[in-house]
Enzyme design. Structure first.
Site, short mmCIF file in Angstrom:
data_model
loop_
_atom_site.label_atom_id
_atom_site.label_comp_id
_atom_site.label_asym_id
_atom_site.label_seq_id
_atom_site.Cartn_x
_atom_site.Cartn_y
_atom_site.Cartn_z
N GLY A 199 2.32 1.68 -3.39
CA GLY A 199 1.70 1.94 -4.40
C GLY A 199 1.42 3.51 -4.36
N HIS A 200 2.02 4.29 -3.63
CA HIS A 200 1.79 5.71 -3.48
C HIS A 200 2.92 6.22 -3.99
CE1 HIS A 200 -1.77 4.68 -0.88
NE2 HIS A 200 -2.18 5.94 -1.22
N GLY A 201 4.05 5.55 -4.22
CA GLY A 201 5.25 6.13 -4.62
C GLY A 201 6.45 5.25 -4.39
N SER A 219 0.75 -1.21 0.00
CA SER A 219 0.11 0.01 -0.01
C SER A 219 0.92 1.25 -0.02
CB SER A 219 -1.01 0.15 1.29
OG SER A 219 -1.68 1.17 1.24
#
Length: 303
Positions: free
Chosen positions: A164-166, A161
């Site tokens: 997945g944001h960077g 997670s």
């Protein structure tokens, strides 16, 4: 469906495809609900989030410096900004879909009213959280079987997670810290926390959320640990908070007041039922959006 495809809510095939197989003409209920969602979403984004953003950006660019405990207030501002930005976009997408006769799932449910971290993740970006649950956590074993297997599945889920944001270590570490806290909450000795009054538990959870948002907002691990060091120091220096404008404080106040009201009303809808009252409130919201002017890009577009 361009409003939804850019950043959510994430819609499963079983939720969307059956709706596309039939022709649904939106009725007055769809129009009213969509209007409130769109107006409320733009209000959150343009009036609240975009008034807070300059102070947060200036602080993380070095303007706040060694402000000590002042960083807690900056993180409170960022918590409000990211919530209004993310949920505002979702509300707009859901509202536009109602005008098309389509129903999209709820994506945010007053996350800062959560009394546990697990509760927070059941309220924050709900469609993304359930996607990771169904396609990562459960296939890895989930809560079935031994506790060690569940811990492993939880850590993998939260690390992915964050990633997945960077593709940066501070995002991964953000996921790691949440995994640790969730493990402690579920399997640790936390009976003392359960015995606390509901309001105290909400404050405790939000304190942890504020601290973990540091890793999400920072540009590097070094900056994250510097800010956390300031937050947990005994230093009291409020001079840097001159970066925070009156508009930002007002925006934070409006959000806190609305969440407190939602808590008092047991999270019931806040919009009025009278058509005259609805018209007056809608006119006020539209006036605020117009006077604020064009907003900036949505935060989630960078992920």
């Amino acid at each position: 469906m361009f409003p939804q495809l850019v950043a959510g809510p994430i819609v499963r095939a079983r939720q969307l495809l059956p709706q596309l197989e039939v022709t649904v003409k939106p009725d007055q209920t769809d129009f009213d609900a969509g209007l409130w969602l769109i107006a409320g979403g733009y209000f959150k984004k343009v009036v609240l989030a975009d008034n807070i953003a300059p102070a947060v950006n200036a602080s993380f660019s070095g303007g706040l410096g060694n402000a000590g405990l002042g960083w807690w207030l900056v993180m409170a501002l960022f918590s409000a900004q990211i919530y209004c930005d993310f949920s505002g976009y979702s509300d707009i997408a859901i509202g536009l879909s109602r005008w098309m006769g389509l129903r999209l799932p709820e994506n945010f449910r007053h996350p800062y009213l959560a009394s546990t971290l697990r509760d927070f993740w059941q309220r924050w970006h709900i469609t993304l959280s359930t996607w990771f649950r169904d396609y990562v956590y459960i296939p890895l074993g989930g809560s079935r079987g031994r506790a060690s297997r569940a811990v492993f599945a939880l850590f993998v889920t939260m690390l992915l997670s964050g990633l997945g944001h960077g593709a940066a270590w501070h995002f991964v570490f953000w996921g790691f810290v949440h995994a640790v806290l969730l493990v402690v909450e579920r399997w640790g000795s936390t009976r003392w926390a359960v015995s606390l009054p509901l309001g105290a538990r909400v404050v405790l959870v939000n304190t942890l959320i504020l601290a973990t948002w540091v890793f999400f907002r920072s540009s590097s691990m070094n900056q994250s640990f510097f800010i956390l060091g300031q937050m947990f120091s005994a230093r009291v220096d409020w001079a840097g908070l001159s970066l925070v404008s009156l508009n930002a404080w007002c925006a934070l106040g409006v959000l806190i007041a609305s969440e407190v009201l939602a808590f008092a009303r047991k999270e019931a809808p806040l919009h009025p039922t009278s058509r005259v009252a609805q018209f007056r409130l809608a006119a006020m919201i539209l006036a605020c959006i117009y006077l604020r002017g064009p907003g900036s890009a949505f935060i989630y577009f960078q992920f």
